[in-house]
Enzyme design. Structure first.
Site, PDB file in Angstrom:
ATOM      1  N   CYS A  18     -55.130 -18.732 -19.445  1.00 14.18           N
ATOM      2  CA  CYS A  18     -55.412 -17.543 -18.897  1.00 14.18           C
ATOM      3  C   CYS A  18     -54.634 -17.136 -17.965  1.00 14.18           C
ATOM      4  CB  CYS A  18     -56.886 -17.893 -18.423  1.00 14.18           C
ATOM      5  SG  CYS A  18     -57.147 -18.629 -16.894  1.00 14.18           S
ATOM      6  N   CYS A  21     -54.131 -19.028 -14.804  1.00 18.33           N
ATOM      7  CA  CYS A  21     -53.113 -20.141 -14.892  1.00 18.33           C
ATOM      8  C   CYS A  21     -51.598 -19.498 -14.690  1.00 18.33           C
ATOM      9  CB  CYS A  21     -52.938 -20.592 -16.279  1.00 18.33           C
ATOM     10  SG  CYS A  21     -54.422 -21.508 -16.931  1.00 18.33           S
ATOM     11  N   ASP A 430     -24.049  13.158 -18.751  1.00 19.96           N
ATOM     12  CA  ASP A 430     -22.388  13.096 -18.696  1.00 19.96           C
ATOM     13  C   ASP A 430     -22.007  14.012 -20.001  1.00 19.96           C
ATOM     14  OD1 ASP A 430     -19.819  12.584 -18.152  1.00 19.96           O
ATOM     15  OD2 ASP A 430     -19.948  11.006 -19.724  1.00 19.96           O
ATOM     16  N   ASP A 634     -21.867   7.269 -20.302  1.00 18.94           N
ATOM     17  CA  ASP A 634     -21.401   6.107 -20.907  1.00 18.94           C
ATOM     18  C   ASP A 634     -19.889   5.455 -20.226  1.00 18.94           C
ATOM     19  OD1 ASP A 634     -19.505   8.094 -21.524  1.00 18.94           O
ATOM     20  OD2 ASP A 634     -18.963   7.397 -23.520  1.00 18.94           O
ATOM     21  N   ASP A 638     -19.396   6.759 -14.631  1.00 17.81           N
ATOM     22  CA  ASP A 638     -20.983   7.144 -14.408  1.00 17.81           C
ATOM     23  C   ASP A 638     -21.576   6.447 -13.891  1.00 17.81           C
ATOM     24  OD1 ASP A 638     -20.526   9.715 -16.010  1.00 17.81           O
ATOM     25  OD2 ASP A 638     -20.425   8.366 -17.914  1.00 17.81           O
TER      26      ASP A 638
END
Length: 826
Positions: A18, A21, A430, A634, A638
């Site tokens: 549960c 736990c 970008d 990318d 950046d």
């Protein structure tokens, strides 16, 4: 804050039943020396731990968890996953067996207890049938409760063991010593049916919960099943040999036959085909593969056959990294989970306290029936309370949401970013590689066909000279021209020379040819025809780079080179703006190029000439204005801006640094996945809130009713059997609600534009400076259905009409009224 030596690992946890736990294991791990952060996910049954190897080890963590009454799998190979999967399967089949027999034995007990209570030996029959249900089929509850007691803690099993054990022992006492109650004027009721049915219902709930939890991780299972077990390699002697995938080494040449899955990452060396990469990118269209193109593990070859050289194998493949990222993300915790963890950690002791107080209250206030009613209230409170529903509310929704994202080619690094995405109101893009393809291509190739040019420049001979010159060039734009011509015949070039900043030159058959910018041709006194000059002005107005090709006397052709906007960028920007999100574009490129790209993509705000540090500063500026900003990029340049943003999103085709920094990665580099990710976030957070609402409401309402709060009002006492059924299905309902996410649509309802756009160019007279240009451009753009770009050199206005063409007089009237004394001419 973890230091640079900290490592992060995910370990399967065994023995949790549960949320309490999970809270105990979480607390145990976080208390270990050298552990900077640990998070235990009850839904996935895993613990993600950041620790310093110099101060801690997986073995030490395992010992600590075992001392708390659970177990940690620490092996770092496929056996770990296999062992965890086997443990799950064993647990499921064991639950299925115990649930089936518990129901079979409980049915006659319920029938006798409800309808044939006065039949001979009724109590004895119910005792015989309930004993194996409670102590054989339900033994795990008592074993777990005892372990928790030995470690000074309590969990859901403690509640179940206490409630069913008390009900069973009380019933046994009443059956063996009925006179004790009869002498006091109280009928000695037995509750064997309650004890057995509670066990049966809770086992059924656990069974359904286990099955549902398994369904939440189907995305991982699908990804893990994508790699083939064996591959065909080409030996140094040219022979084909089938080997297990584990034996592949970088540099091996692998043969991929039609219909086969690709085993590892590599580059095609021979052959052509189309490959289905939908399982990685979410894109349904197969991708063409030929020599020099990358292929990825887990993708499916179509009809062709090809060979490729293995480059990344084992855990280094893109597929392996995706699996690892999804596993880590599904095991992470959303900020909202912190409150739930605190509640789960004290839930069981609080419920035991409420149950005891209920018993005492009944004893004090009810007099004659106080003991019986108090005992029923105690048992019912212990049964109906459900920390599992609270514990499952957030992680199941997170697991399904992140898994759904992975299936769509959206990799989400952690639960926090999924929750953050819902709040985004500004997206910064970008330009290069994000809005655009990031690769220069030839948009137009225009040959001089005017009467003044007596050459036959469109012949294959002239093309081969232009192609051969550019083949020898090292300029970045040369590759675009070479690729445009494809496999044109190469012509030997003599006296080749590169003129820095201007172009290249070379001799063929005694005649000199040039390729470069306009200043090179003017320097060589080469004639430029009006046809090519006008075409060059038009391309320049569109922010394209113009490459001229000429012989010693005359310009022969021009090539317009541009970084094309991705087909998906326009649709993505439209979807983002339709959902109320402001879109910005940042680029280090010049003003004219940035303006044209932004105009074409439909981006209202842009900044040109931006350095990497300026991008991060711009993000910070937007945040100071109160915006929640997502940065999409990318490249390495950046990375600072990605780190600064509230939500960082990397394009899958970009740099590894950008993807390492980013909280989300779009595998296909398709910008329409950005609005999809934001919609997925909103759906997931909505599901979490629904789950938490029902989990809290269930316990807030159920526990007082179980304690008997309605009895003074209408005489209602909750039956322990009904409480057991309610508890069992509360956690199942939460998981089921999370699984509904799988069927939710995250694709956009915004249809791609079908408007027909007409384009026209006008000469503008009267402009003398950039301010003039801006006034004319602003005036034209104020007209509904008109999008204009005005340039000073040459002085022209490129106008697009999306709602029907406007006449010259209509345009002139607006320019005169809003801008001043400027004249448009066709």
């Amino acid at each position: 804050m973890a230091n640079k030596n900290t490592v992060q690992e995910t370990f399967p946890v065994l023995g949790m039943s549960c949320a309490s736990c999970a809270a105990r294991v979480d607390k145990t791990l976080n208390q270990q020396p050298g552990v900077s952060k640990a998070a235990v996910n009850y839904a996935s049954g895993a613990a993600t731990v950041e620790y310093d190897p110099a101060q801690c080890s997986p073995q030490a963590l395992q010992q600590a968890v075992q001392a708390a009454g659970y177990d940690l799998l620490i092996k770092k190979d496929k056996d770990t996953l296999l062992e965890a999967e086997q443990a799950h399967d064993k647990r499921y089949h064991d639950l299925k067996f115990r649930t089936t027999w518990a129901i079979i034995l409980s049915v006659p007990i319920v029938i006798i207890g409800m309808f044939f209570m006065n039949m001979p030996y009724a109590n004895l029959i119910m005792w015989v049938l309930s004993t194996p249900v409670v102590f054989w089929l339900g033994r795990s509850f008592f074993v777990s409760a005892w372990k928790q007691l030995m470690h000074g803690s309590a969990n859901m099993d403690t509640l179940v063991a206490n409630s069913t054990g008390i009900a069973y022992l009380f019933s046994l006492f009443n059956m063996l010593f009925p006179d004790f109650w009869l002498s006091r004027g109280i009928h000695p009721h037995v509750y064997f049916e309650a004890a057995s049915v509670i066990i049966a219902f809770i086992l059924l709930g656990r069974l359904l919960e286990e099955k549902a939890k398994g369904n939440t991780s189907t995305a991982i299972k699908k990804l893990m099943g994508l790699q083939p077990k064996t591959v065909t390699i080409i030996t140094s002697g040219g022979e084909q040999q089938e080997i297990p995938i584990e034996q592949i080494c970088p540099g091996d040449i692998i043969l991929v036959k039609p219909g086969e899955r690709i085993a590892v990452d590599g580059t095609v060396t021979e052959g052509d085909s189309y490959v289905d990469e939908s399982m990685l990118s979410g894109e349904p269209i197969a991708v063409a593969k030929h020599q020099g193109i990358h292929v990825f593990a887990g993708t499916i070859n179509q009809k062709g056959s090809f060979r490729f050289q293995a480059e990344k194998v084992g855990t280094d493949t893109l597929l392996a990294k995706i699996i690892h990222m999804v596993q880590d993300a599904q095991g992470s915790k959303a900020p909202v989970q912190q409150l739930v963890d605190k509640i789960a950690g004290i839930f069981v002791p609080v419920i035991i306290g409420i149950a005891v107080l209920s018993f005492i209250g009944w004893m004090v206030l009810d007099g004659e029936n106080g003991f019986t009613h108090g005992l029923l209230a105690l048992v019912t409170v212990l049964i109906i309370a459900c920390p599992c529903a609270l514990g499952l509310a957030t992680p199941t929704a997170i697991m399904v949401g992140i898994g759904k994202g992975a299936e769509q080619g959206i990799l989400i690094k952690d639960a926090e970013s999924l929750e953050t995405a819902k709040k985004i109101d500004t997206v910064v893009l970008d330009k290069t590689g994000t809005v655009t393809e990031g690769k220069p291509v030839v948009s137009e190739l225009i040959w001089d066909t005017s009467a003044t040019n007596a050459q036959a420049p469109t012949t294959e001979y002239m093309q081969s000279i232009f192609y051969s010159l550019e083949m020898l060039s090292e300029h970045p734009l040369a590759e675009a021209i070479v690729e445009h011509f494809g496999r044109t015949r190469f012509t030997e070039i003599e006296d080749f020379d590169s003129i820095t900043g201007k172009g290249i030159m070379g001799r063929v058959a005694g005649k000199m040819y040039y390729a470069g910018n306009r200043s090179l041709l003017e320097e060589k006194h080469i004639t430029l025809s009006p046809q090519l000059s006008d075409a060059a002005h038009r391309l320049t107005a569109k922010a394209q780079t113009v490459i001229w090709f000429a012989d010693e006397e005359t310009a022969l052709t021009i090539a317009g080179i541009t970084d094309q906007i991705k087909q998906t960028s326009l649709q993505a920007v439209k979807e983002l703006r339709a959902s109320g999100i402001e879109v910005y574009m940042l680029t280090g490129d010049n003003e004219a190029t940035a303006r044209e790209i932004a105009r074409t993509a439909g981006i209202a705000h842009y900044k040109a000439g931006v350095l990497p540090q300026d991008k991060a500063a711009f993000i910070s500026q937007l945040q100071h204005e109160g915006r929640k900003v997502a940065m999409v990029g990318d490249g390495i340049n950046d990375s600072a801006a990605l780190a600064q943003a509230d939500l960082s999103i990397a394009m899958g085709g970009g740099s590894d640094i950008a993807m390492d920094v980013a909280k989300m990665t779009i595998i296909s580099s398709d910008l329409t996945k950005i609005p999809e990710a934001l919609r997925l976030s909103r759906l997931t957070v909505r599901t979490i809130r629904q789950n938490l609402f029902w989990a809290f409401i269930y316990n807030i309402i159920g526990v007082p009713i179980a304690a008997g709060i309605l009895y003074p009002i209408n005489g209602f006492l909750l039956n322990p059997m009904i409480a057991g059924a309610a508890m069992a299905f509360s956690s199942v309902s939460v998981v089921s609600n999370s699984l509904r996410l799988k069927g939710k649509k995250i694709q956009s309802e915004v249809k791609p534009s079908t408007e027909k756009i007409m384009k026209k160019e006008f000469k503008v007279e009267g402009m003398t400076c950039n301010h003039c240009r801006m006034h004319v451009e602003k005036a034209l753009n104020s007209i509904d259905g008109v999008h204009a770009t005005v340039t000073l050199e040459p002085p022209v206005a490129n106008v697009e009409f999306s709602k029907g063409e406007k006449t010259l007089d209509e345009l002139q009237a607006v320019v005169t009224a809003d801008a001043g004394d400027y004249t448009l001419k066709e």
